[in-house]
Design a protein around this motif. Structure first.
Motif, PDB file in Angstrom:
ATOM      1  N   VAL A   1       0.865  -1.185   0.000  1.00 24.34           N
ATOM      2  CA  VAL A   1       0.000   0.000   0.000  1.00 24.34           C
ATOM      3  C   VAL A   1       0.899   1.231   0.000  1.00 24.34           C
ATOM      4  CG1 VAL A   1      -1.794   1.299   1.190  1.00 24.34           C
ATOM      5  CG2 VAL A   1      -1.834  -1.207   1.224  1.00 24.34           C
ATOM      6  N   LEU A   2       0.662   2.125  -0.937  1.00 23.14           N
ATOM      7  CA  LEU A   2       1.467   3.329  -1.084  1.00 23.14           C
ATOM      8  C   LEU A   2       0.719   4.522  -0.499  1.00 23.14           C
ATOM      9  CD1 LEU A   2       2.645   2.772  -4.768  1.00 23.14           C
ATOM     10  CD2 LEU A   2       3.689   1.932  -2.659  1.00 23.14           C
ATOM     11  N   PHE A   3       1.443   5.367   0.224  1.00 24.60           N
ATOM     12  CA  PHE A   3       0.848   6.537   0.860  1.00 24.60           C
ATOM     13  C   PHE A   3       1.521   7.816   0.383  1.00 24.60           C
ATOM     14  CE2 PHE A   3      -0.533   3.360   3.922  1.00 24.60           C
ATOM     15  CZ  PHE A   3      -1.765   3.832   4.327  1.00 24.60           C
ATOM     16  N   VAL A   4       0.724   8.867   0.334  1.00 22.88           N
ATOM     17  CA  VAL A   4       1.216  10.235   0.233  1.00 22.88           C
ATOM     18  C   VAL A   4       0.711  10.928   1.494  1.00 22.88           C
ATOM     19  CG1 VAL A   4       1.222  12.376  -1.081  1.00 22.88           C
ATOM     20  CG2 VAL A   4       1.106  10.176  -2.279  1.00 22.88           C
ATOM     21  N   GLY A   5       1.570  11.063   2.489  1.00 24.76           N
ATOM     22  CA  GLY A   5       1.109  11.477   3.810  1.00 24.76           C
ATOM     23  C   GLY A   5       0.250  10.373   4.406  1.00 24.76           C
ATOM     24  N   ASP A   6      -0.955  10.739   4.827  1.00 24.52           N
ATOM     25  CA  ASP A   6      -1.894   9.738   5.342  1.00 24.52           C
ATOM     26  C   ASP A   6      -2.919   9.326   4.294  1.00 24.52           C
ATOM     27  OD1 ASP A   6      -0.649   9.751   7.795  1.00 24.52           O
ATOM     28  OD2 ASP A   6      -2.041  11.176   8.714  1.00 24.52           O
ATOM     29  N   ARG A   7      -2.747   9.825   3.071  1.00 29.42           N
ATOM     30  CA  ARG A   7      -3.665   9.492   1.982  1.00 29.42           C
ATOM     31  C   ARG A   7      -3.099   8.345   1.162  1.00 29.42           C
ATOM     32  NH1 ARG A   7      -3.831  10.638  -3.281  1.00 29.42           N
ATOM     33  NH2 ARG A   7      -2.051  12.068  -3.115  1.00 29.42           N
ATOM     34  N   ILE A   8      -3.953   7.388   0.820  1.00 30.68           N
ATOM     35  CA  ILE A   8      -3.504   6.235   0.042  1.00 30.68           C
ATOM     36  C   ILE A   8      -3.298   6.628  -1.418  1.00 30.68           C
ATOM     37  CG2 ILE A   8      -4.242   4.006  -0.903  1.00 30.68           C
ATOM     38  CD1 ILE A   8      -5.382   3.317   1.789  1.00 30.68           C
ATOM     39  N   GLY A   9      -2.098   6.317  -1.915  1.00 28.52           N
ATOM     40  CA  GLY A   9      -1.804   6.540  -3.322  1.00 28.52           C
ATOM     41  C   GLY A   9      -2.160   5.339  -4.177  1.00 28.52           C
ATOM     42  N   GLY A  10      -2.203   4.150  -3.556  1.00 25.66           N
ATOM     43  CA  GLY A  10      -2.600   2.972  -4.318  1.00 25.66           C
ATOM     44  C   GLY A  10      -2.242   1.678  -3.624  1.00 25.66           C
ATOM     45  N   ALA A  11      -2.910   0.621  -4.040  1.00 24.28           N
ATOM     46  CA  ALA A  11      -2.595  -0.748  -3.609  1.00 24.28           C
ATOM     47  C   ALA A  11      -1.948  -1.467  -4.778  1.00 24.28           C
ATOM     48  CB  ALA A  11      -3.861  -1.479  -3.178  1.00 24.28           C
ATOM     49  N   ILE A  12      -0.927  -2.277  -4.496  1.00 19.06           N
ATOM     50  CA  ILE A  12      -0.177  -2.953  -5.556  1.00 19.06           C
ATOM     51  C   ILE A  12      -0.083  -4.449  -5.261  1.00 19.06           C
ATOM     52  CG2 ILE A  12       1.140  -0.885  -6.129  1.00 19.06           C
ATOM     53  CD1 ILE A  12       3.495  -2.057  -4.543  1.00 19.06           C
ATOM     54  N   ASP A  13       0.549  -5.176  -6.172  1.00 18.62           N
ATOM     55  CA  ASP A  13       0.871  -6.599  -6.029  1.00 18.62           C
ATOM     56  C   ASP A  13      -0.375  -7.455  -5.799  1.00 18.62           C
ATOM     57  OD1 ASP A  13       2.251  -8.916  -5.935  1.00 18.62           O
ATOM     58  OD2 ASP A  13       3.544  -8.387  -4.252  1.00 18.62           O
ATOM     59  N   PHE A  14      -1.148  -7.600  -6.854  1.00 20.91           N
ATOM     60  CA  PHE A  14      -2.399  -8.369  -6.803  1.00 20.91           C
ATOM     61  C   PHE A  14      -2.199  -9.832  -7.211  1.00 20.91           C
ATOM     62  CE2 PHE A  14      -4.011  -4.142  -6.577  1.00 20.91           C
ATOM     63  CZ  PHE A  14      -5.271  -4.228  -6.020  1.00 20.91           C
ATOM     64  N   TYR A  15      -0.990 -10.340  -7.125  1.00 17.46           N
ATOM     65  CA  TYR A  15      -0.707 -11.644  -7.711  1.00 17.46           C
ATOM     66  C   TYR A  15      -0.959 -12.818  -6.768  1.00 17.46           C
ATOM     67  CZ  TYR A  15       1.079  -8.424 -11.111  1.00 17.46           C
ATOM     68  OH  TYR A  15       1.181  -7.394 -12.008  1.00 17.46           O
ATOM     69  N   TYR A  16      -1.542 -12.547  -5.599  1.00 19.55           N
ATOM     70  CA  TYR A  16      -2.137 -13.599  -4.771  1.00 19.55           C
ATOM     71  C   TYR A  16      -3.655 -13.457  -4.718  1.00 19.55           C
ATOM     72  CZ  TYR A  16       2.353 -15.167  -2.910  1.00 19.55           C
ATOM     73  OH  TYR A  16       3.615 -15.694  -2.772  1.00 19.55           O
ATOM     74  N   ALA A  17      -4.205 -12.492  -5.431  1.00 20.85           N
ATOM     75  CA  ALA A  17      -5.647 -12.264  -5.403  1.00 20.85           C
ATOM     76  C   ALA A  17      -6.390 -13.527  -5.834  1.00 20.85           C
ATOM     77  CB  ALA A  17      -6.016 -11.100  -6.316  1.00 20.85           C
ATOM     78  N   CYS A  18      -7.577 -13.697  -5.291  1.00 19.10           N
ATOM     79  CA  CYS A  18      -8.334 -14.924  -5.542  1.00 19.10           C
ATOM     80  C   CYS A  18      -9.752 -14.735  -4.992  1.00 19.10           C
ATOM     81  CB  CYS A  18      -7.671 -16.126  -4.863  1.00 19.10           C
ATOM     82  SG  CYS A  18      -7.484 -15.933  -3.071  1.00 19.10           S
ATOM     83  N   ASN A  19     -10.533 -15.784  -5.076  1.00 19.16           N
ATOM     84  CA  ASN A  19     -11.857 -15.806  -4.450  1.00 19.16           C
ATOM     85  C   ASN A  19     -11.774 -16.646  -3.187  1.00 19.16           C
ATOM     86  OD1 ASN A  19     -12.335 -15.531  -7.559  1.00 19.16           O
ATOM     87  ND2 ASN A  19     -14.163 -14.706  -6.577  1.00 19.16           N
ATOM     88  N   ASP A  20     -12.120 -16.041  -2.057  1.00 19.97           N
ATOM     89  CA  ASP A  20     -12.038 -16.733  -0.775  1.00 19.97           C
ATOM     90  C   ASP A  20     -12.854 -15.936   0.234  1.00 19.97           C
ATOM     91  OD1 ASP A  20     -11.336 -18.520   1.248  1.00 19.97           O
ATOM     92  OD2 ASP A  20      -9.226 -18.558   0.697  1.00 19.97           O
TER      93      ASP A  20
END
Length: 313
Positions: free
Chosen positions: A195-214
């Protein structure tokens, strides 16, 4: 995000010719992470991340790339895969499946504050909501079967106390059936470094390569275990309360989820202890390979076994 496969300037320049991108300026290997080869890539018209998929099943890659595209188009701050001139987002480089995604702003935080934990909890709930309309399905590659098989493989490699703990925990978790809980698309690896931040604001979520349905609750447990524990294996109650409260403000938990919470936290801790133990005992070759300390997640698991779960309210 490690470097297992080397890429030359000439190879990358030829690879980028498939994309509607400007001239290559430079690139640099990324040392964090443990699964794929990653490079930062700068062109005259932007900043990107090149990923070469080292161990993932080729047939699963459209799920990961499609999910990022799906979430980004629903204003979830996450990377969007770049399409080649032929419209496809998956290519090949040095014999490995490869893709280009846009590089997001911000940086990860090693010691998150309460506000950042609250923002991460909100983001997770928003991702779960946006994922409801994602049409593709993918089983969790690190689910209960994987945990059992990996523990069986590791028990002969570890000391007697560790082997006994693994065996006892597997027996304890045989009563847990995640399929009985609310299901959906999960990130499954929303650690602080993803999770990337700019201050306390989220700039983005990365690395979705374990994503799945669960189970959605499992995703919350994975996130809490990373964000809300100190290095010595003790929880930070303020951070945990902020994250869980923020998540529940957008998605309330069911009674079944509340009952399952203690074992789900332990399952999430066991999953990452096992993967780190595996990488520790069966290391992979490569440049800038980052192997994480398995003891951290053993301490988290032992905390739950000795003290019970973090409160949900």
């Amino acid at each position: 995000m490690s470097v297992f496969t080397k890429v030359s300037h000439r190879q990358l320049k030829a690879f980028l010719a498939q994309y509607p991108l400007a001239q290559l300026i430079g690139f640099q290997g990324i040392g964090e992470g443990v699964e794929n080869t990653n490079y930062f890539v700068d062109t005259a018209d932007g900043r990107w991340v090149l990923t070469l998929f080292e161990r993932l099943n080729y047939d699963d890659l459209p799920y990961f790339l499609g999910l990022m595209d799906h979430l980004a188009r629903r204003r979830i701050p996450c990377p969007m895969p770049v399409a080649m001139s032929n419209g496809k987002t998956l290519s090949e480089l040095n014999g490995k499946p490869a893709a280009i995604i846009n590089r997001l702003c911000g940086g990860s935080v090693l010691f998150p504050n309460v506000a950042q934990c609250r923002a991460a909890g909100e983001l997770l709930a928003q991702m779960h909501a946006a994922g409801r309309s994602f049409p593709m399905q993918l089983d969790n590659s690190r689910g209960a079967t994987w945990r059992s098989e990996t523990a069986t493989l590791l028990i002969p490699q570890v000391d007697q106390d560790t082997a006994a703990l693994l065996d006892d925990e597997l027996n304890a978790q045989r009563t847990l059936d995640l399929t009985e809980l609310p299901q959906g698309v999960i990130h499954a690896d929303l650690f602080r470094d993803n999770v990337l931040f700019v201050g306390d604001r989220i700039g983005g979520a990365i690395d979705f390569y374990y994503a799945c349905n669960d189970a959605l609750l499992y995703d919350l447990a994975v996130t809490v275990n990373d964000w809300c524990f100190e290095i010595d294996g003790t929880p930070n109650a303020a951070r945990a309360h902020a994250m869980i409260e923020a998540y529940r403000a957008l998605r309330e938990l069911t009674p079944a989820e509340s009952r399952a919470w203690p074992l789900v936290l332990r399952a999430a801790a066991l999953r990452f202890w096992l993967s780190r133990l595996y990488d520790w005992h069966f290391p992979r070759e490569g440049d800038l390979v980052h192997v994480k300390d398995p003891a951290q997640y053993r301490r988290v698991l032992e905390y739950y076994r000795d003290n019970g779960p973090l409160p949900l309210a």
